[in-house]
Each structure stands twice: as structure tokens, then as C-alpha cells.
Design an enzyme around this catalytic site. Structure first.
Site, mmCIF file in Angstrom:
data_model
loop_
_atom_site.group_PDB
_atom_site.id
_atom_site.type_symbol
_atom_site.label_atom_id
_atom_site.label_comp_id
_atom_site.label_asym_id
_atom_site.label_seq_id
_atom_site.Cartn_x
_atom_site.Cartn_y
_atom_site.Cartn_z
ATOM 1 N N ASP A 77 9.908 -4.159 -1.701
ATOM 2 C CA ASP A 77 9.214 -3.452 -2.793
ATOM 3 C C ASP A 77 9.488 -4.212 -4.073
ATOM 4 O O ASP A 77 10.133 -5.275 -4.054
ATOM 5 C CB ASP A 77 9.662 -1.976 -2.906
ATOM 6 C CG ASP A 77 8.552 -1.074 -3.465
ATOM 7 O OD1 ASP A 77 8.139 -1.298 -4.621
ATOM 8 O OD2 ASP A 77 8.095 -0.157 -2.758
ATOM 9 N N HIS A 130 -4.195 2.764 -0.276
ATOM 10 C CA HIS A 130 -5.020 3.764 -0.987
ATOM 11 C C HIS A 130 -4.846 3.659 -2.509
ATOM 12 O O HIS A 130 -5.626 4.220 -3.265
ATOM 13 C CB HIS A 130 -4.742 5.185 -0.476
ATOM 14 C CG HIS A 130 -3.463 5.803 -0.936
ATOM 15 N ND1 HIS A 130 -3.191 7.160 -0.808
ATOM 16 C CD2 HIS A 130 -2.357 5.276 -1.528
ATOM 17 C CE1 HIS A 130 -1.996 7.415 -1.294
ATOM 18 N NE2 HIS A 130 -1.466 6.304 -1.731
HETATM 19 C C1 LIG Z 1 2.383 5.225 -2.995
HETATM 20 S S1 LIG Z 1 3.879 4.317 -2.912
HETATM 21 C C2 LIG Z 1 4.216 4.330 -1.183
HETATM 22 C C3 LIG Z 1 5.624 3.990 -0.889
HETATM 23 C C4 LIG Z 1 6.053 4.090 0.576
HETATM 24 N N1 LIG Z 1 5.377 3.137 1.417
HETATM 25 C C5 LIG Z 1 5.873 5.483 1.074
HETATM 26 O O1 LIG Z 1 5.074 5.691 1.983
HETATM 27 O O2 LIG Z 1 6.517 6.388 0.544
HETATM 28 C C6 LIG Z 1 3.348 2.681 -3.228
HETATM 29 C C7 LIG Z 1 4.474 1.677 -3.297
HETATM 30 O O3 LIG Z 1 3.900 0.407 -3.626
HETATM 31 C C8 LIG Z 1 4.852 -0.277 -4.403
HETATM 32 N N2 LIG Z 1 4.174 -1.376 -5.122
HETATM 33 C C9 LIG Z 1 3.277 -1.281 -6.122
HETATM 34 N N3 LIG Z 1 2.883 -2.503 -6.513
HETATM 35 C C10 LIG Z 1 3.541 -3.388 -5.733
HETATM 36 C C11 LIG Z 1 3.536 -4.810 -5.643
HETATM 37 N N4 LIG Z 1 2.780 -5.554 -6.447
HETATM 38 N N5 LIG Z 1 4.320 -5.383 -4.702
HETATM 39 C C12 LIG Z 1 5.085 -4.634 -3.872
HETATM 40 N N6 LIG Z 1 5.132 -3.294 -3.915
HETATM 41 C C13 LIG Z 1 4.370 -2.673 -4.840
HETATM 42 C C14 LIG Z 1 5.388 0.780 -5.312
HETATM 43 O O4 LIG Z 1 6.607 0.402 -5.919
HETATM 44 C C15 LIG Z 1 5.523 1.955 -4.353
HETATM 45 O O5 LIG Z 1 6.793 1.995 -3.758
#
Ligand SMILES: C[S@@+](CC[C@H](N)C(=O)[O-])C[C@H]1O[C@@H](n2cnc3c(N)ncnc32)[C@H](O)[C@@H]1O
Length: 422
Positions: free
Chosen positions: A285, A328
């Protein structure tokens, strides 16, 4: 777009009569017969009763009453509950085994003004969130007890900051976008406009003190008690992933990479369910999130790795890459950039990509799906996808092959398994 004036000929009596009186008896009958043998663990029946109970309220309410409930209580409920969480009210109410307490005593303990606290508590009681046991005297309910659990309660203050302002901006934003999805002409989403920022929603959220933790807590809380993709009866983990996986002792190739896995609630559950799965388990992440994960004392078998998924995936040829509620958040264009980096890292015929998301049915979508669809629209201009949308994105655009779609019983989410075509 039609205007309100077109329908001005409808008589006002429509707004003052119950929405659907004829449905009431049938719904009451359904609720009574389904509830006869209802147990706390029979989720399927409980959800049916709940759906009928919601329909019953809607049928009995007049449109005027529904309008007032929406406009007067949607925002105030979230705000009053957030105040209760932030002041420590719900925790305090549990003292002395949750015995009823007078407002002045609670106000003194919380450092709040007594008359103001009385107004907040009177509101919470009138909404059924706490119990009014006497004049200026209140006791907890099962609902308010749950508000004392940080995982649950912290969603309210965080929601006031992150969800409500952008959502309320949607009508204005959509109007200015000419009722086309996504972002406005300057590329901004309703969330960015509401918060006066050009940062993408995650960069903005993580720039606020403590918000990374609240956000990941809410991710975990929102799926508590719901079927998990690795549970028996959902996705056949052993058959699809473990059998045939290389033992990576020598190669160091990963078995499972949780891409954008937040603070690791999912991969932690996987480790507990499959302690003997072969190979490395890696949680990826953004740096702020990985730093939070590092404070949580996760199983040492779970490796933490900072990774921006818009850049090259450093772990090549893993058996499994998976993304849960990630795509999403992003438009098709951005999702394709994310998918390309994973596809490039996949070993054809061996690696599998698991995408765990809502697959919106063509008809009869549940409110949880349609609500998050609008929240995604608000955050980034993105969307929840139908099966047609998913297949178009994954197969036509990203060049992956969908090898199966699994959905657990009573699960909102589905698991889409993909392989690299070549
Ligand atoms: C809606 S959350 C889902 C997290 C996890 N997979 C869950 O199901 O609870 C989206 C995740 O995408 C991560 N994220 C957003 N932009 C990102 C990037 N450019 N690279 C890696 N992770 C990212 C956020 O930090 C967050 O933890």
C-alpha cells in the site's frame, strides 16, 4: 432534464397520504411469519425481515414525512453520533454496567455544557440510539454500546469529514458537469471541490492527521461479519491457488500479494485461515498506510511493502495478486493503468489475479452497492461495475481472461479470477 414544474399538477394530497397503504398488511404478514423462528445467527432470514421492515416503513410513511426524515435527520444523525463518539459519551454511558445516568453528571465527566449535552442526548433518544429512562436521564442501548467500539464509532467523525461534504456537493457538481459522470472540466471530483483540494482523494485523506488509521478501520468495519472471499463456500482457495503453487523456498517468488491491502485486515485473515499456504505473503500500500500497518503487530510472515500501483509491480510471477475494493475507486482509464502493471508482472499459465468487488446485477441491486456507487462517483468520478462493465474492462481492454466469478452466500461482493492471456 425535466423540471419540477412539469409535475406541478399532482395534487398535494399525494404527499399527505401513506405511500402504499395496500402493501402494509402483506408486509406485516411476511414479517410475522418469517420472524417466528428467527435466530440471531440466521442472517438470510433476518435480512429478508429487515428488507420487509424497511418497505413497511416506506409504505406507511407519507411522502411529506419521508422528506422531513431525509432532510432533517440524515445529516443530524451522523453529526450527533459523531459528537457522541468524539466526546466519549458512548464510552462513559457504559460505566457502572450501563446504569442510567443524569445529564449533569455526564456533562461534568465529559467537560461539556449540561444544557447542550441534554439537547444532543434528547435527539439521540428520539432517534432510538440511546434510551431515555427519565427526565434528563439516559441509558445505553445495544446500538450505543457498539458506538464505544473504535472500529465502529470512529466511522462517524471520519464520515463527517470525508463522505458527507462531497456527497452533498454532488447535485451542484453533476449539474455543472452536464449530468455526465466523473470529473468536471478541470478534472476535479465532487470530493475535491467540496474539500477545496486538487490532491486525489487518498493523498488528501492521508494528509489529514490520523485519517489513514480511521479510513483503514472503516474498511475493516464495513465488512465485519460478512462472508470473506477465503471462507469455505466462497472461493476454493486450495483448489485454485494452493494446489500447483511453486514452493518458493529457493526462488523467493511470492505466493500472495495483497495490492493496496490497507493495513492488512484481509491478508491477516488469510494467514489465519491458511497457515500452511506455501510461500511469501506480501502486503502493499502507500507509505502512510504501510507505516500504520507496521504499528499493528501483524504476523511476521506478512511482509510489508510500500508500493504505488501506478508504477511497475516489483514482485514478478507471484502465484496470486489480489485487489479488494480497489478498482472501484478508479475510472476505467486509471484502472487500466493499475491492471497493466499487474499483468506485466504475471506469469502466463501460473499467476492469478483476484479482484474482489461488487458485481452489480443487471436488476435488483442492493442499496449497499448503489450507495457505494454514488460514493465512488463523489470521491473520484469512478463507479461500481456490472458484470458487463467488468468483462469489458478486464477482457476487452486489459487483455486478461476472466476464468471464473464466485459469490459467497449472502455476500455483497464477488471474486473475479483472471489470468494473463499471453
Ligand atoms: C478502498 S481501500 C481498500 C483497501 C483494502 N484492499 C480493503 O479491501 O480494505 C483502497 C486502498 O487503495 C490504496 N491506494 C490508493 N492509491 C494507491 C496507490 N497509488 N498505490 C497503492 N495503493 C493505493 C489506499 O491506501 C487504500 O488502502
Amino acid at each position: 432534464m425535466g423540471s419540477q414544474h412539469d409535475s406541478a399538477s399532482i395534487d398535494v394530497s399525494v404527499a399527505l397520504a401513506p405511500c402504499d397503504l395496500e402493501a402494509v398488511l402483506g408486509l406485516v404478514g411476511n414479517i410475522a411469519s418469517l420472524s417466528k423462528d428467527l435466530t440471531a445467527t440466521d442472517h438470510e432470514t433476518r435480512l429478508k425481515v429487515l428488507a420487509d421492515a424497511r418497505a413497511l416503513v416506506q409504505a406507511l410513511e407519507t411522502p411529506r414525512e419521508t422528506m422531513l426524515r431525509h432532510l432533517w435527520t440524515n445529516g443530524t444523525s451522523t453529526a450527533a453520533l459523531a459528537i457522541g463518539v468524539e466526546t466519549g459519551l458512548f464510552v462513559h454511558m457504559l460505566q457502572n454496567n450501563g446504569a442510567p445516568k443524569k445529564v449533569p453528571e455526564i456533562a461534568e465527566a465529559l467537560g461539556a455544557e449540561s444544557d447542550l449535552l441534554a439537547r444532543i442526548m434528547r435527539y439521540l433518544a428520539s432517534m432510538g440510539y440511546i434510551a431515555e429512562t427519565g427526565i434528563n436521564e439516559f441509558a445505553p442501548t445495544n446500538f450505543s454500546k457498539a458506538m464505544a467500539i473504535p472500529l465502529i464509532g470512529n466511522g462517524y467523525p471520519s464520515g463527517c469529514r470525508l463522505v458527507i461534504p462531497g456527497t452533498l456537493k454532488l447535485p451542484e457538481h453533476m449539474r455543472e458537469c452536464g449530468y455526465r459522470p466523473s470529473t468536471d472540466t478541470s478534472g476535479l471530483s465532487a470530493f475535491q471541490r467540496a474539500n477545496g483540494t486538487t490532491l486525489d482523494c487518498f493523498s488528501y485523506i492521508y494528509s489529514l492527521p490520523g485519517e489513514a488509521e480511521y479510513f483503514s478501520q472503516h474498511m475493516a468495519a464495513s465488512r465485519l461479519g460478512t462472508p470473506r472471499w477465503m471462507d469455505v463456500g466462497f472461493y476454493p482457495v486450495a483448489r485454485r491457488l494452493i494446489h500447483g503453487a511453486d514452493d518458493d523456498k529457493d526462488s523467493g517468488v511470492a505466493f500472495l500479494v495483497d495490492v493496496a491491502g490497507s493495513t492488512g485486515h484481509d491478508i491477516k485473515a488469510f494467514r489465519q485461515e491458511y497457515p500452511d499456504a506455501p510461500g511469501r505473503l506480501v502486503l502493499q500500500d502507500l507509505p502512510k498506510v504501510i507505516a500504520t500497518a507496521a504499528t499493528l503487530g501483524l504476523d511476521p510472515k506478512i511482509e510489508l511493502m510500500e508500493h504505488d500501483f501506478f508504477t511497475e509491480q516489483p514482485l514478478k510471477g507471484a502465484r496470486t495478486y489480489y485487489m479488494h475494493r480497489v478498482l472501484h475507486d478508479w475510472s476505467d482509464e486509471e484502472a487500466l493503468r493499475i491492471l497493466k502493471h499487474i499483468k506485466d508482472a504475471m506469469r502466463p499459465g501460473y499467476s492469478r489475479l483476484l479482484i474482489i468487488e461488487n458485481v452489480i446485477p443487471a436488476k435488483g441491486a442492493r442499496w449497499e452497492m448503489t450507495a457505494t456507487d454514488l460514493i465512488m462517483l463523489m470521491f473520484t468520478g469512478a463507479k461500481e461495475r456490472t458484470e458487463t462493465d467488468w468483462r469489458a474492462l478486464l477482457e476487452k481492454s486489459a487483455g486478461l481472461r476472466v476464468t471464473g466469478i464466485w459469490t459467497g452466500t449472502n455476500s455483497l461482493e464477488s471474486l473475479i479470477e483472471c489470468e494473463r492471456v499471453s
